[in-house]
Design a protein around this motif. Structure first.
Motif, mmCIF file in Angstrom:
data_model
loop_
_atom_site.group_PDB
_atom_site.id
_atom_site.type_symbol
_atom_site.label_atom_id
_atom_site.label_comp_id
_atom_site.label_asym_id
_atom_site.label_seq_id
_atom_site.Cartn_x
_atom_site.Cartn_y
_atom_site.Cartn_z
ATOM 1 N N ARG A 1 51.854 50.845 -132.843
ATOM 2 C CA ARG A 1 52.003 52.097 -133.947
ATOM 3 C C ARG A 1 50.421 52.180 -134.641
ATOM 4 O O ARG A 1 50.041 53.260 -134.466
ATOM 5 C CB ARG A 1 52.807 51.521 -134.932
ATOM 6 C CG ARG A 1 52.901 52.446 -136.329
ATOM 7 C CD ARG A 1 53.470 51.919 -137.331
ATOM 8 N NE ARG A 1 52.546 51.047 -138.153
ATOM 9 C CZ ARG A 1 53.066 49.800 -138.716
ATOM 10 N NH1 ARG A 1 54.250 49.497 -139.034
ATOM 11 N NH2 ARG A 1 51.950 49.203 -139.334
ATOM 12 N N GLU A 2 49.811 50.898 -134.798
ATOM 13 C CA GLU A 2 48.541 51.137 -135.310
ATOM 14 C C GLU A 2 47.584 51.650 -134.254
ATOM 15 O O GLU A 2 46.769 52.333 -134.641
ATOM 16 C CB GLU A 2 48.095 49.730 -135.729
ATOM 17 C CG GLU A 2 48.702 49.403 -137.105
ATOM 18 C CD GLU A 2 48.416 50.538 -138.205
ATOM 19 O OE1 GLU A 2 47.419 51.138 -138.454
ATOM 20 O OE2 GLU A 2 49.636 50.891 -138.738
ATOM 21 N N LEU A 3 47.678 51.352 -133.006
ATOM 22 C CA LEU A 3 46.846 51.984 -131.887
ATOM 23 C C LEU A 3 47.032 53.380 -132.053
ATOM 24 O O LEU A 3 45.906 54.257 -131.911
ATOM 25 C CB LEU A 3 47.103 51.608 -130.768
ATOM 26 C CG LEU A 3 46.769 50.185 -130.197
ATOM 27 C CD1 LEU A 3 47.398 49.674 -128.786
ATOM 28 C CD2 LEU A 3 45.486 49.822 -130.382
ATOM 29 N N VAL A 4 48.389 53.918 -132.289
ATOM 30 C CA VAL A 4 48.381 55.344 -132.341
ATOM 31 C C VAL A 4 47.792 56.020 -133.414
ATOM 32 O O VAL A 4 47.125 57.179 -133.348
ATOM 33 C CB VAL A 4 49.812 55.653 -132.132
ATOM 34 C CG1 VAL A 4 50.323 57.124 -132.613
ATOM 35 C CG2 VAL A 4 50.520 55.469 -130.706
ATOM 36 N N GLY B 1 44.256 43.719 -139.113
ATOM 37 C CA GLY B 1 44.516 42.327 -138.947
ATOM 38 C C GLY B 1 45.967 42.213 -138.255
ATOM 39 O O GLY B 1 46.114 41.336 -137.562
ATOM 40 N N GLN B 2 46.911 42.701 -138.991
ATOM 41 C CA GLN B 2 48.419 42.624 -138.839
ATOM 42 C C GLN B 2 48.632 43.043 -137.216
ATOM 43 O O GLN B 2 49.473 42.517 -136.554
ATOM 44 C CB GLN B 2 49.223 43.236 -139.354
ATOM 45 C CG GLN B 2 49.295 42.848 -141.032
ATOM 46 C CD GLN B 2 50.144 44.099 -141.732
ATOM 47 O OE1 GLN B 2 50.973 44.677 -141.402
ATOM 48 N NE2 GLN B 2 49.818 43.962 -143.281
ATOM 49 N N ALA B 3 47.875 44.117 -136.732
ATOM 50 C CA ALA B 3 47.911 44.420 -135.430
ATOM 51 C C ALA B 3 47.072 43.828 -134.414
ATOM 52 O O ALA B 3 47.243 43.831 -133.160
ATOM 53 C CB ALA B 3 47.248 46.079 -135.351
ATOM 54 N N GLY B 4 46.382 42.671 -134.760
ATOM 55 C CA GLY B 4 45.637 42.028 -134.004
ATOM 56 C C GLY B 4 44.432 42.613 -133.276
ATOM 57 O O GLY B 4 44.322 41.979 -132.145
ATOM 58 N N LEU B 5 43.986 43.410 -134.015
ATOM 59 C CA LEU B 5 42.703 44.230 -133.366
ATOM 60 C C LEU B 5 41.362 43.623 -133.851
ATOM 61 O O LEU B 5 41.216 43.257 -134.814
ATOM 62 C CB LEU B 5 42.679 45.663 -134.052
ATOM 63 C CG LEU B 5 43.897 46.571 -133.706
ATOM 64 C CD1 LEU B 5 43.788 48.015 -134.493
ATOM 65 C CD2 LEU B 5 43.795 46.817 -132.287
ATOM 66 N N ASP B 6 40.617 43.052 -132.722
ATOM 67 C CA ASP B 6 39.191 42.836 -132.852
ATOM 68 C C ASP B 6 38.259 43.822 -132.997
ATOM 69 O O ASP B 6 38.415 44.866 -132.934
ATOM 70 C CB ASP B 6 38.849 41.722 -131.729
ATOM 71 C CG ASP B 6 39.004 42.378 -130.409
ATOM 72 O OD1 ASP B 6 38.468 43.391 -130.354
ATOM 73 O OD2 ASP B 6 38.996 41.574 -129.432
ATOM 74 N N GLY B 7 36.982 43.374 -133.345
ATOM 75 C CA GLY B 7 35.877 44.360 -133.562
ATOM 76 C C GLY B 7 35.777 45.129 -132.380
ATOM 77 O O GLY B 7 35.405 46.514 -132.609
ATOM 78 N N CYS C 1 38.406 46.286 -123.397
ATOM 79 C CA CYS C 1 39.189 45.283 -124.279
ATOM 80 C C CYS C 1 40.496 45.572 -124.344
ATOM 81 O O CYS C 1 41.241 44.993 -125.273
ATOM 82 C CB CYS C 1 38.335 45.784 -125.767
ATOM 83 S SG CYS C 1 38.506 47.452 -126.248
ATOM 84 N N TRP C 2 41.057 46.587 -123.405
ATOM 85 C CA TRP C 2 42.422 46.707 -123.736
ATOM 86 C C TRP C 2 43.365 46.292 -122.406
ATOM 87 O O TRP C 2 42.758 46.290 -121.253
ATOM 88 C CB TRP C 2 42.555 48.404 -123.630
ATOM 89 C CG TRP C 2 42.068 49.009 -124.881
ATOM 90 C CD1 TRP C 2 40.957 49.832 -124.587
ATOM 91 C CD2 TRP C 2 42.046 48.910 -126.120
ATOM 92 N NE1 TRP C 2 40.263 50.533 -125.823
ATOM 93 C CE2 TRP C 2 41.160 49.655 -126.688
ATOM 94 C CE3 TRP C 2 43.002 47.970 -126.954
ATOM 95 C CZ2 TRP C 2 41.192 49.784 -128.212
ATOM 96 C CZ3 TRP C 2 43.114 48.228 -128.202
ATOM 97 C CH2 TRP C 2 41.918 48.921 -128.739
ATOM 98 N N ASP C 3 44.518 45.723 -122.691
ATOM 99 C CA ASP C 3 45.456 45.585 -121.707
ATOM 100 C C ASP C 3 46.331 46.804 -121.267
ATOM 101 O O ASP C 3 45.720 47.735 -121.721
ATOM 102 C CB ASP C 3 46.314 44.508 -121.967
ATOM 103 C CG ASP C 3 47.288 44.773 -122.965
ATOM 104 O OD1 ASP C 3 47.609 45.885 -123.232
ATOM 105 O OD2 ASP C 3 47.824 44.013 -123.582
ATOM 106 N N ALA C 4 46.972 46.623 -120.197
ATOM 107 C CA ALA C 4 47.541 47.772 -119.429
ATOM 108 C C ALA C 4 48.510 48.421 -120.611
ATOM 109 O O ALA C 4 48.512 49.662 -120.634
ATOM 110 C CB ALA C 4 48.664 47.223 -118.453
ATOM 111 N N THR C 5 49.213 47.854 -121.421
ATOM 112 C CA THR C 5 49.966 48.372 -122.487
ATOM 113 C C THR C 5 49.452 49.151 -123.299
ATOM 114 O O THR C 5 49.653 50.161 -123.556
ATOM 115 C CB THR C 5 51.083 47.281 -123.183
ATOM 116 O OG1 THR C 5 52.023 46.755 -121.904
ATOM 117 C CG2 THR C 5 51.803 47.739 -124.153
#
Length: 186
Positions: free
Chosen positions: A67-70, A93-99, A114-118
């Motif tokens: 959701r946060e990526l979107v 932070g809740q979404a686990g996003l790093d710098g 920095c991105w995985d397949a999903t």
């Protein structure tokens, strides 16, 4: 694209609030500027609050991260600094996003290392929706494989909703909330 005017076009309500406005604000959440503009029309604010409760309740088929990526990618692509800043400060932070991921959301792309397949499938869909208002069959297949059909439907709705939010905060010229920042430029 930075906003030309720093003066909001519709001033957010300021306390004290009457009972109807206070009720609307309580339903929306923290009384940030955008919510205080919506509360000028309490019936609108109540409708927005109901929609938001669904997507932020865990009933969505998307994870918090998806959701946060979107939301973050959509608001960055739309130049909605206000909404980007609120979401990064509140949910990164809740979404686990790093710098590196936050920088990529602002100025990179789905192919970044920095991105995985999903994550890549979600971001590719958002970028393609922004560019074409549609998804190719390949992008759709990758998205469904990553998040399922229900997740794909939720992605379409969240992306569209945050386009509307982006249009709103940009056209209203809302300044950043305290403690938030604009996306970094490339």
């Amino acid at each position: 694209m930075p906003l030309k005017s720093k003066q909001p076009r519709i001033m957010p309500l300021e306390p004290p609030f009457d009972a109807e406005v206070a009720d609307a604000l309580e339903r929306l959440g923290p009384p940030i500027r955008l919510f205080r503009v919506w509360a000028r029309r309490p019936e609108l604010a109540r409708g927005v609050a109901e929609w938001g409760r669904y997507y932020f309740s865990g009933r969505s088929a998307l994870t918090v991260r998806q959701r946060e990526l979107v939301i973050d990618r959509t608001t960055a692509l739309c130049g909605a600094d206000y909404e980007w800043g609120v979401h990064i400060a509140t949910f990164a932070g809740q979404a686990g996003l790093d710098g590196a991921q936050i920088r990529s959301l602002a100025a990179g792309g789905p192919a970044d290392a920095c991105w995985d397949a999903t994550d890549r499938a979600v971001l590719t869909a958002v970028d393609e929706l922004r560019a074409t208002a549609d998804l190719s069959d390949g992008t759709w297949a990758d998205l469904v494989a990553a998040v399922g059909e229900d997740g794909a439907l939720d992605l379409l709705l969240v992306c569209g909703w945050y386009h509307a939010i982006s249009f709103t905060v940009r056209a209203l010229r809302l300044p950043l909330e305290p403690g938030t920042a604009r996306p970094e430029s490339p």
